[in-house]
Design a protein around this motif. Structure first.
Motif, PDB file in Angstrom:
ATOM      1  N   ALA A 101       0.906  -1.101  -0.036  1.00  0.00           N
ATOM      2  CA  ALA A 101       0.167  -0.017  -0.084  1.00  0.00           C
ATOM      3  C   ALA A 101       0.909   1.145  -0.051  1.00  0.00           C
ATOM      4  O   ALA A 101       1.934   1.286   0.658  1.00  0.00           O
ATOM      5  N   PHE A 102       0.645   2.218  -0.891  1.00  0.00           N
ATOM      6  CA  PHE A 102       1.013   3.418  -0.703  1.00  0.00           C
ATOM      7  C   PHE A 102       0.214   4.665  -0.107  1.00  0.00           C
ATOM      8  O   PHE A 102      -1.088   4.653  -1.000  1.00  0.00           O
ATOM      9  N   ASN A 143      -4.168  11.523  -0.524  1.00  0.00           N
ATOM     10  CA  ASN A 143      -4.234  10.477  -1.711  1.00  0.00           C
ATOM     11  C   ASN A 143      -4.309  11.147  -2.979  1.00  0.00           C
ATOM     12  O   ASN A 143      -4.918  10.761  -3.920  1.00  0.00           O
ATOM     13  N   SER A 164       1.316   9.509  -2.985  1.00  0.00           N
ATOM     14  CA  SER A 164       0.822   7.858  -3.163  1.00  0.00           C
ATOM     15  C   SER A 164       0.149   7.632  -4.493  1.00  0.00           C
ATOM     16  O   SER A 164       0.250   6.434  -4.887  1.00  0.00           O
ATOM     17  N   GLN A 165      -0.293   8.917  -5.035  1.00  0.00           N
ATOM     18  CA  GLN A 165      -0.819   8.531  -6.569  1.00  0.00           C
ATOM     19  C   GLN A 165       0.364   8.060  -7.430  1.00  0.00           C
ATOM     20  O   GLN A 165       0.387   7.148  -8.311  1.00  0.00           O
ATOM     21  N   THR A 213       2.013   4.844  -6.509  1.00  0.00           N
ATOM     22  CA  THR A 213       0.996   3.709  -7.080  1.00  0.00           C
ATOM     23  C   THR A 213       1.226   3.457  -8.445  1.00  0.00           C
ATOM     24  O   THR A 213       1.395   2.392  -9.122  1.00  0.00           O
ATOM     25  N   ALA A 245       4.354   1.794  -9.362  1.00  0.00           N
ATOM     26  CA  ALA A 245       4.375   0.380  -8.940  1.00  0.00           C
ATOM     27  C   ALA A 245       3.567  -0.360  -9.950  1.00  0.00           C
ATOM     28  O   ALA A 245       4.058  -1.692 -10.196  1.00  0.00           O
ATOM     29  N   GLU A 246       2.551   0.011 -10.557  1.00  0.00           N
ATOM     30  CA  GLU A 246       1.782  -0.665 -11.438  1.00  0.00           C
ATOM     31  C   GLU A 246       2.675  -0.889 -12.687  1.00  0.00           C
ATOM     32  O   GLU A 246       2.508  -1.942 -13.217  1.00  0.00           O
ATOM     33  N   ILE A 303      -1.445  -4.058  -5.220  1.00  0.00           N
ATOM     34  CA  ILE A 303      -1.151  -2.758  -4.948  1.00  0.00           C
ATOM     35  C   ILE A 303      -2.378  -2.030  -4.542  1.00  0.00           C
ATOM     36  O   ILE A 303      -3.503  -1.751  -5.133  1.00  0.00           O
ATOM     37  N   THR A 305      -3.750   1.951  -2.754  1.00  0.00           N
ATOM     38  CA  THR A 305      -3.573   2.886  -2.414  1.00  0.00           C
ATOM     39  C   THR A 305      -4.703   4.069  -1.772  1.00  0.00           C
ATOM     40  O   THR A 305      -5.800   3.263  -1.857  1.00  0.00           O
ATOM     41  N   ARG A 334      -7.892   9.274 -12.230  1.00  0.00           N
ATOM     42  CA  ARG A 334      -7.771   8.676 -10.860  1.00  0.00           C
ATOM     43  C   ARG A 334      -8.294   9.437 -10.005  1.00  0.00           C
ATOM     44  O   ARG A 334      -8.332  10.683  -9.917  1.00  0.00           O
ATOM     45  N   CYS A 359      -1.723  -5.756   4.570  1.00  0.00           N
ATOM     46  CA  CYS A 359      -0.562  -5.698   3.573  1.00  0.00           C
ATOM     47  C   CYS A 359       0.737  -6.245   4.087  1.00  0.00           C
ATOM     48  O   CYS A 359       0.781  -6.457   5.405  1.00  0.00           O
TER      49      CYS A 359
END
Length: 151
Positions: free
Chosen positions: A13-14, A19, A23-24, A27, A30-31, A45, A47, A74, A87
């Motif tokens: 988790a971010f 958010n 963290s966006q 994420t 990470a994706e 993943i 967020t 998003r 997590c």
């Protein structure tokens, strides 16, 4: 439910307060890392924020667009203590995001202590973005190394 089998996905988790920025970006990187490394079935993943904003910060959308990642659609969301407890790793962005507590000791919580991009000029936000990208890649290196040893 067992969490020690090699078939269980790694759950990351971010998290930040709104958010809507750090963290966006984390994420999205990470994706991308998950896809590049062929880990879609091994890494989940999440967020969220403790007090989500209405939308992703415009300057964050702009600098992520620079690197070919579209965050325009998003929407910031709230993350729950139950999600965080589920997590393996929680990366906070340096903004006391775990004030509601309740994350158990088995969760690897990392505070990345990153500056807030909200309201900053694009060059400053690009520096924050690049730092996030590096941290996400390093995190995935750890998971890749661990999964390589388990096969």
């Amino acid at each position: 439910m067992s969490t020690d089998t090699t078939d269980d996905p790694i759950r990351i988790a971010f998290v930040c307060v709104q958010n809507a920025g750090r963290s966006q970006m984390a994420t999205a990187f990470a994706e991308r890392e998950r896809d590049r490394r062929g880990l879609a079935d091994r890494v989940e993943i999440l967020t969220g924020g403790t007090r989500p904003a209405d939308g992703v910060h415009e300057e964050v959308i702009a600098v992520m667009d620079d690197v070919g990642i579209d965050l325009a659609d998003r929407t910031p969301r709230e993350i729950t203590p139950d999600e965080l407890r589920s997590c393996d790793t929680v990366a906070t962005m340096g903004c006391s995001t775990l004030e509601f507590g309740g994350v158990d000791a088995a969760v690897d919580v990392r505070d990345w202590a990153l500056a807030d991009p909200d309201g900053r000029d694009l060059e400053a936000v690009r520096e924050i973005r690049d730092g996030i990208e590096d941290r996400v890649a390093a995190l995935f290196d750890e998971f890749s190394d661990a999964s390589g040893r388990s096969h």
